[in-house]
Scaffold this motif. Structure first.
Motif, PDB file in Angstrom:
ATOM      1  N   MET A 243       0.839  -1.202  -0.234  1.00  0.00           N
ATOM      2  CA  MET A 243       0.009  -0.048  -0.014  1.00  0.00           C
ATOM      3  C   MET A 243       1.002   1.257  -0.111  1.00  0.00           C
ATOM      4  N   LYS A 244       0.495   2.326  -0.858  1.00  0.00           N
ATOM      5  CA  LYS A 244       1.362   3.264  -1.045  1.00  0.00           C
ATOM      6  C   LYS A 244       0.728   4.616  -1.025  1.00  0.00           C
ATOM      7  N   LEU A 245       1.109   5.668  -0.268  1.00  0.00           N
ATOM      8  CA  LEU A 245       0.414   6.924   0.025  1.00  0.00           C
ATOM      9  C   LEU A 245       1.013   7.861  -0.514  1.00  0.00           C
ATOM     10  N   THR A 246       0.581   8.941  -1.405  1.00  0.00           N
ATOM     11  CA  THR A 246       1.407  10.002  -2.009  1.00  0.00           C
ATOM     12  C   THR A 246       0.338  11.221  -1.404  1.00  0.00           C
ATOM     13  N   ILE A 247       1.012  12.255  -1.054  1.00  0.00           N
ATOM     14  CA  ILE A 247       0.555  13.571  -0.501  1.00  0.00           C
ATOM     15  C   ILE A 247       0.691  14.451  -1.694  1.00  0.00           C
ATOM     16  N   TRP A 248      -0.633  14.849  -2.425  1.00  0.00           N
ATOM     17  CA  TRP A 248      -0.449  15.621  -3.788  1.00  0.00           C
ATOM     18  C   TRP A 248      -1.112  16.942  -3.237  1.00  0.00           C
ATOM     19  N   GLY A 249      -1.640  17.349  -2.267  1.00  0.00           N
ATOM     20  CA  GLY A 249      -2.315  18.642  -1.994  1.00  0.00           C
ATOM     21  C   GLY A 249      -2.201  18.911  -0.362  1.00  0.00           C
ATOM     22  N   ALA A 250      -2.714  20.142  -0.063  1.00  0.00           N
ATOM     23  CA  ALA A 250      -2.845  20.582   1.316  1.00  0.00           C
ATOM     24  C   ALA A 250      -1.590  19.928   2.021  1.00  0.00           C
ATOM     25  N   ALA A 251      -0.406  20.288   1.393  1.00  0.00           N
ATOM     26  CA  ALA A 251       0.722  19.861   2.037  1.00  0.00           C
ATOM     27  C   ALA A 251       1.743  20.988   2.695  1.00  0.00           C
ATOM     28  N   GLU A 252       1.595  21.244   3.967  1.00  0.00           N
ATOM     29  CA  GLU A 252       2.147  22.707   4.458  1.00  0.00           C
ATOM     30  C   GLU A 252       1.321  23.643   4.141  1.00  0.00           C
ATOM     31  N   GLN A 253       0.180  23.630   3.736  1.00  0.00           N
ATOM     32  CA  GLN A 253      -0.634  24.668   3.437  1.00  0.00           C
ATOM     33  C   GLN A 253      -2.279  24.212   3.561  1.00  0.00           C
ATOM     34  N   VAL A 254      -3.310  25.003   3.550  1.00  0.00           N
ATOM     35  CA  VAL A 254      -4.598  24.700   3.894  1.00  0.00           C
ATOM     36  C   VAL A 254      -5.538  24.301   2.609  1.00  0.00           C
ATOM     37  N   THR A 255      -5.083  24.665   1.531  1.00  0.00           N
ATOM     38  CA  THR A 255      -5.989  24.440   0.360  1.00  0.00           C
ATOM     39  C   THR A 255      -5.428  23.416  -0.571  1.00  0.00           C
ATOM     40  N   GLY A 256      -6.235  22.807  -1.439  1.00  0.00           N
ATOM     41  CA  GLY A 256      -6.138  21.883  -2.442  1.00  0.00           C
ATOM     42  C   GLY A 256      -5.817  20.409  -1.990  1.00  0.00           C
ATOM     43  N   SER A 257      -6.849  19.938  -1.153  1.00  0.00           N
ATOM     44  CA  SER A 257      -6.584  18.403  -0.357  1.00  0.00           C
ATOM     45  C   SER A 257      -6.692  17.586  -1.520  1.00  0.00           C
ATOM     46  N   MET A 258      -5.525  16.685  -1.520  1.00  0.00           N
ATOM     47  CA  MET A 258      -5.602  15.654  -2.838  1.00  0.00           C
ATOM     48  C   MET A 258      -4.621  14.592  -2.354  1.00  0.00           C
ATOM     49  N   HIS A 259      -5.129  13.411  -2.173  1.00  0.00           N
ATOM     50  CA  HIS A 259      -4.152  12.326  -1.620  1.00  0.00           C
ATOM     51  C   HIS A 259      -4.682  11.044  -2.370  1.00  0.00           C
TER      52      HIS A 259
END
Length: 468
Positions: A1-17
């Protein structure tokens, strides 16, 4: 199982995982990134092929979680979008409103270009990120499911949506995954609400969870708790509208915040805690959102359902008017009796609220009452920091109105709420907490508190990959 954080990384908007199990790809949220300095057009480019995504899980309807779904669909995504029933309806409303905002910016750009056409300057038209057609195509992909329902995504992947209390229909996405003969669990909180919030149920704690992707918006900050919301509202109304013949202007987001505020005012006036004062809700979008709240009445809090059974519609009372037409909105400016005006947007960036500010910011008898967070760079933030002159609709205006605020209607849990939520997970199961959706300072504060409790914490940068 692999998780990649593509949004809201060290910021508030753009959540996408992105969660990958063997060759199956799950995208959790697909929000617009509108952090300071980010061009809207940058949301067009995904760090993966949208057609490779098998399914999207949407935690709730707010644009920073849902706002880029039509772009994903436009660029080739053909799978299902799973969310709760209220989220499905609220998302369609918010995405259609985004199209209106995009088109408004494009029209403004065209007018600007026409005005300067004889000055040998080059102005590019602002292109909409997506159109209503793409919103409709996105709506066709949405499959609503209920809270607490074991939903089999594949034979090896089960989804469970758990209420978080942040917005009507908001949910944490909890996955149980069978991989190589071993059960693994991972949860994505979306946004976590507060206890005893008007209209909404309290957040429900998670079951056993090994890996947690958790929001951290209010890390390091605590909400006010010295007074009740009712007393704060009564005091503000009394000072602005009764002790002096003035008007109370409340900027509020159309979806969520306005409904909770209207319900709170309904209780105050129905219980005759104040004399009747006209209340105007000046936001067509808030009116439509309120209809969705009525439609999904079974999802509101026990308090709101009990109020309905005892006294009627929680979003309707004698001195309340929902303003629909722009003509009616302009007529409010000629209403010289004391009144309360609730209008969007909450940070004063666009919407009908700017008209009310334009005509009242220099009115000694007006009070601007903020009930939510205002991001840096917004007109709301400038007023809250005490600027004596502000630019509204192209004019520099002196601030003579009274400026007040409260955080009692903030929809996010504070530092202690987040700690309680995480610590409620059976400790033997929790291996790692990944903090997202927060400014770095907030993340560090929450990380430090969790480390004191011997919980492993990671603060991912955008694009970081974790093998779980």
């Amino acid at each position: 199982m692999k998780l990649t954080i593509w949004g809201a990384a060290e910021q508030v908007t753009g959540s996408m995982h992105l969660l990958e199990i063997d060759n199956y790809k799950i995208l959790v949220d697909c929000g617009l990134n509108y952090e300071g300095g980010v061009e809207l057009s940058q949301n067009e480019n995904f760090p993966f092929n949208p057609s490779d995504i098998d399914v999207v899980i949407l935690t709730h309807a707010h644009i920073d979680h849902s706002g880029n779904l039509p772009t994903l669909v436009k660029n080739g995504f053909e799978g299902q979008i799973l969310c709760t029933y209220p989220t499905a309806d609220l998302t369609q409303l918010l995405l259609s409103d985004s199209v209106n905002i995009f088109m408004g910016k494009q029209n403004k750009s065209r007018r600007h270009k026409k005005f300067h056409r004889n000055k040998n300057k080059a102005y590019n038209n602002v292109q909409p990120l997506y159109l209503q057609k793409h919103v409709n195509d996105t709506a066709d992909r949405i499959v609503p499911i209920s809270f607490h329902q074991d939903f089999k995504i594949t034979n090896n992947i089960t989804l469970w949506l758990i209420p978080t209390g942040h917005l009507l229909g908001a949910a944490a996405a909890h996955f149980t995954i069978l991989e190589n003969g071993e059960n693994k669990t991972i949860a994505f909180t979306g946004d976590i609400g507060r206890k005893n919030y008007p209209v909404l149920n309290d957040p429900e704690y998670l079951p056993e969870t090994q890996y947690l992707v958790c929001e951290s918006t209010y890390g390091g900050r605590l909400h006010s708790d010295k007074e009740s919301l009712k007393n704060v509202l009564i005091k503000a109304i009394r000072e602005a509208c009764i002790e002096q013949p003035g008007r109370l202007i409340i900027p509020a987001f159309s979806v969520g915040r306005t409904q909770s505020l209207v319900f709170s005012l309904n209780k105050i006036f129905t219980d005759h805690e104040l004399p009747p004062i006209p209340v105007f809700v000046d936001s067509p979008m808030a009116t439509m959102a309120t209809q969705i709240y009525r439609k999904h009445h079974k999802y509101v809090s026990e308090e709101a359902r009990s109020f309905y059974n005892a006294k009627g519609d929680g979003f309707e009372f004698d001195n309340l008017s929902y303003v629909k037409e722009l003509k009616e909105s302009k007529e409010i400016s000629d209403h010289f009796e004391p009144c309360i005006i609730i209008s969007s947007a909450g940070m004063l960036e666009g919407g009908r609220i700017q008209d009310h500010l334009f005509y009242n910011i220099q009115n000694f008898y007006a009070t601007i009452f903020f009930i939510g967070y205002c991001a840096k760079g917004t007109l709301g933030h400038r007023l809250l920091r005490g600027d004596s002159i502000v630019n509204i609709k192209g004019r520099e205006l002196s601030v003579f109105a009274t400026i007040k605020k409260t955080d009692l209607l903030s929809g996010h849990g504070d530092h202690q709420d987040l700690l309680d939520y995480i610590m409620a997970i059976p400790s033997l199961s929790l291996r790692t907490v990944f903090l997202v959706h927060g400014e770095r300072e907030s993340m560090d504060a929450l990380k430090n508190s969790l480390k004191e409790k011997n919980i492993a914490v990671a603060i991912p940068k955008k694009g970081m990959v974790f093998e779980l």
